[in-house]
Design a protein around this motif. Structure first.
Motif, PDB file in Angstrom:
ATOM      1  N   ARG A 132      16.163 -25.518 -13.088  1.00 13.09           N
ATOM      2  CA  ARG A 132      17.503 -25.709 -13.660  1.00 13.09           C
ATOM      3  C   ARG A 132      18.220 -26.908 -13.047  1.00 13.09           C
ATOM      4  O   ARG A 132      18.898 -27.658 -13.752  1.00 13.09           O
ATOM      5  N   SER A 133      18.118 -27.082 -11.744  1.00 13.71           N
ATOM      6  CA  SER A 133      18.792 -28.219 -11.112  1.00 13.71           C
ATOM      7  C   SER A 133      18.230 -29.537 -11.634  1.00 13.71           C
ATOM      8  O   SER A 133      18.974 -30.508 -11.831  1.00 13.71           O
ATOM      9  N   LEU A 134      16.918 -29.585 -11.836  1.00 16.38           N
ATOM     10  CA  LEU A 134      16.307 -30.793 -12.386  1.00 16.38           C
ATOM     11  C   LEU A 134      16.785 -31.033 -13.809  1.00 16.38           C
ATOM     12  O   LEU A 134      17.057 -32.173 -14.204  1.00 16.38           O
ATOM     13  N   ALA A 135      16.879 -29.961 -14.591  1.00 19.06           N
ATOM     14  CA  ALA A 135      17.344 -30.093 -15.974  1.00 19.06           C
ATOM     15  C   ALA A 135      18.773 -30.602 -16.023  1.00 19.06           C
ATOM     16  O   ALA A 135      19.155 -31.377 -16.905  1.00 19.06           O
ATOM     17  N   GLU A 177      13.139 -24.404  -4.529  1.00 26.01           N
ATOM     18  CA  GLU A 177      13.602 -25.014  -5.777  1.00 26.01           C
ATOM     19  C   GLU A 177      13.722 -26.521  -5.577  1.00 26.01           C
ATOM     20  O   GLU A 177      14.466 -26.978  -4.702  1.00 26.01           O
ATOM     21  N   PRO A 178      13.019 -27.323  -6.363  1.00 29.90           N
ATOM     22  CA  PRO A 178      13.097 -28.780  -6.187  1.00 29.90           C
ATOM     23  C   PRO A 178      14.439 -29.330  -6.626  1.00 29.90           C
ATOM     24  O   PRO A 178      15.038 -28.856  -7.590  1.00 29.90           O
ATOM     25  N   MET A 179      14.890 -30.352  -5.896  1.00 30.04           N
ATOM     26  CA  MET A 179      16.143 -31.013  -6.247  1.00 30.04           C
ATOM     27  C   MET A 179      15.975 -32.522  -6.161  1.00 30.04           C
ATOM     28  O   MET A 179      15.251 -33.037  -5.296  1.00 30.04           O
ATOM     29  N   LEU A 180      16.634 -33.226  -7.041  1.00 34.76           N
ATOM     30  CA  LEU A 180      16.591 -34.676  -7.044  1.00 34.76           C
ATOM     31  C   LEU A 180      17.266 -35.228  -5.798  1.00 34.76           C
ATOM     32  O   LEU A 180      18.257 -34.669  -5.305  1.00 34.76           O
ATOM     33  N   THR A 181      16.722 -36.312  -5.266  1.00 39.30           N
ATOM     34  CA  THR A 181      17.347 -37.031  -4.164  1.00 39.30           C
ATOM     35  C   THR A 181      17.352 -38.517  -4.505  1.00 39.30           C
ATOM     36  O   THR A 181      16.563 -38.980  -5.329  1.00 39.30           O
ATOM     37  N   SER A 182      18.213 -39.268  -3.861  1.00 42.45           N
ATOM     38  CA  SER A 182      18.290 -40.702  -4.118  1.00 42.45           C
ATOM     39  C   SER A 182      17.114 -41.407  -3.452  1.00 42.45           C
ATOM     40  O   SER A 182      16.585 -40.942  -2.435  1.00 42.45           O
ATOM     41  N   PRO A 183      16.661 -42.556  -4.009  1.00 41.32           N
ATOM     42  CA  PRO A 183      15.482 -43.254  -3.469  1.00 41.32           C
ATOM     43  C   PRO A 183      15.604 -43.631  -1.999  1.00 41.32           C
ATOM     44  O   PRO A 183      14.595 -43.671  -1.279  1.00 41.32           O
ATOM     45  N   ASP A 184      16.823 -43.910  -1.514  1.00 41.18           N
ATOM     46  CA  ASP A 184      16.970 -44.339  -0.129  1.00 41.18           C
ATOM     47  C   ASP A 184      16.661 -43.221   0.859  1.00 41.18           C
ATOM     48  O   ASP A 184      16.357 -43.488   2.022  1.00 41.18           O
ATOM     49  N   VAL A 185      16.704 -41.963   0.408  1.00 42.07           N
ATOM     50  CA  VAL A 185      16.377 -40.843   1.302  1.00 42.07           C
ATOM     51  C   VAL A 185      14.925 -40.946   1.758  1.00 42.07           C
ATOM     52  O   VAL A 185      14.602 -40.679   2.922  1.00 42.07           O
ATOM     53  N   GLY A 215      16.471 -22.289   0.592  1.00 41.23           N
ATOM     54  CA  GLY A 215      15.389 -22.880  -0.189  1.00 41.23           C
ATOM     55  C   GLY A 215      15.614 -22.968  -1.682  1.00 41.23           C
ATOM     56  O   GLY A 215      14.759 -23.478  -2.394  1.00 41.23           O
ATOM     57  N   THR A 216      16.746 -22.478  -2.182  1.00 40.82           N
ATOM     58  CA  THR A 216      17.039 -22.621  -3.606  1.00 40.82           C
ATOM     59  C   THR A 216      18.487 -23.040  -3.788  1.00 40.82           C
ATOM     60  O   THR A 216      19.371 -22.641  -3.019  1.00 40.82           O
ATOM     61  N   ALA A 217      18.726 -23.842  -4.820  1.00 39.88           N
ATOM     62  CA  ALA A 217      20.084 -24.299  -5.110  1.00 39.88           C
ATOM     63  C   ALA A 217      20.966 -23.137  -5.541  1.00 39.88           C
ATOM     64  O   ALA A 217      22.147 -23.076  -5.179  1.00 39.88           O
TER      65      ALA A 217
END
Length: 298
Positions: free
Chosen positions: A288-291, A84-92, A24-26
């Motif tokens: 941090r991953s978002l940053a 921890e939230p993480m960016l994903t590509s729009p197609d996901v 659940g966390t990067a």
């Protein structure tokens, strides 16, 4: 590059994807992948016929050990614990099955499983591994692994979010919610909230955030009305910037100050186009991953 490194790098994204869904966390996932590399590079590989299966096995067991200790720490966590939230590509977001497997709501549900149940569920339901391979990875009988899988699947089915709306519908409903929040329009906000909406907020005791889940449209609406126009995490409202992104397969917003993100939230939409759950992460350690702009490998 030597052969062990090449073999490992070929499967690194898969190993991280498994570990992230397990932990659940990067940060924890990257540590698990690093531990897997140390075991892989230092071990005897002469009898390894399938490096991919072997590496998934190592990573799963490392993640299991880490998850057991992490669950003990999370029992004393201040307020709700969120992934921890993480960016994903729009197609996901257009792939309902894939986006559901990494959604904040699903990862919250996975937190309610035992470590072994979670491992079996992730490997079987998300990555499609047969029970025979999972049994070898976990060093358990196939029968016991099947029982774990059945129990985990029933548990998740009873609690999992349902993504009946398509990606475009979810995005449009999310945009309405975000416009209302950013614009401070409480009346418009109330129109897009489901009556039984729930707000999960994770500040980790490090920033101001509700320490219990807030239920109901009236209470959630009052919460957003109360934070509007007030400084947060040392950032004045005039210095806040709102950026629409895709996080964990869902439309989301990052709220940033001059020094980077101060919070991020995703929403889950019900079949009627109303917001039924909101996951707001403000713990600086989980931003941090978002940053860094790091994306979740799928």
């Amino acid at each position: 590059m030597d052969e062990p490194f090449e073999s490992f790098e070929e499967h690194r994204n898969l190993l991280f994807a498994v570990a992230y869904r397990m932990l659940g966390t990067a940060t924890d996932a990257e540590d698990a992948v690093q531990d897997a590399w140390l075991r892989w590079s230092a071990g005897d590989r002469s009898g390894v016929a399938d490096p991919k299966a072997y590496l998934v096995r190592i990573t799963t067991n490392v993640a299991l050990d880490r998850l057991r200790s992490a669950q003990a720490r999370r029992e004393t966590y201040v307020g709700p614990w969120l992934p921890e939230p993480m960016l994903t590509s729009p197609d996901v977001a257009e792939d309902a099955e894939l986006s559901e497997s990494v959604s904040m709501a699903m990862l919250v549900v996975l937190e309610t499983l035992s470590p072994l149940e979670r491992a079996v569920f992730v490997l079987k339901e998300v990555f499609g591994y047969p029970y025979t391979e999972i049994a070898k990875a976990l060093e358990r009988s196939e029968a016991s692994v099947r029982q774990l899988g059945t129990r985990a699947r029933k548990h998740v089915e009873a609690r999992r979010p349902r993504f009946e709306a398509g990606g475009a519908e979810r995005r449009a409903a999310t945009e309405r919610f975000m416009d209302a929040v950013i614009g401070g329009d409480i009346n418009r906000l109330m129109e897009v909230l489901a009556p039984d909406v729930a707000l999960w907020s994770d500040g980790g005791g490090k920033v101001r955030a509700p320490r219990r889940v807030i239920f109901g449209a009236d209470k959630v609406g009052r919460f957003f009305g109360g934070i509007g126009g007030r400084p947060y995490a040392g950032v004045a409202p005039a210095d806040m910037r709102f950026r629409r992104v895709e996080i964990n397969g869902e439309p989301a917003v990052i709220v940033a100050g001059p020094d980077g993100p101060i919070s991020a939230f995703t929403v889950d939409i019900d079949p009627g186009g109303k917001v039924r759950s909101i996951h707001l992460v403000a713990n600086p350690d989980k931003l941090r991953s978002l940053a860094e702009g790091r994306r979740l490998p799928m």
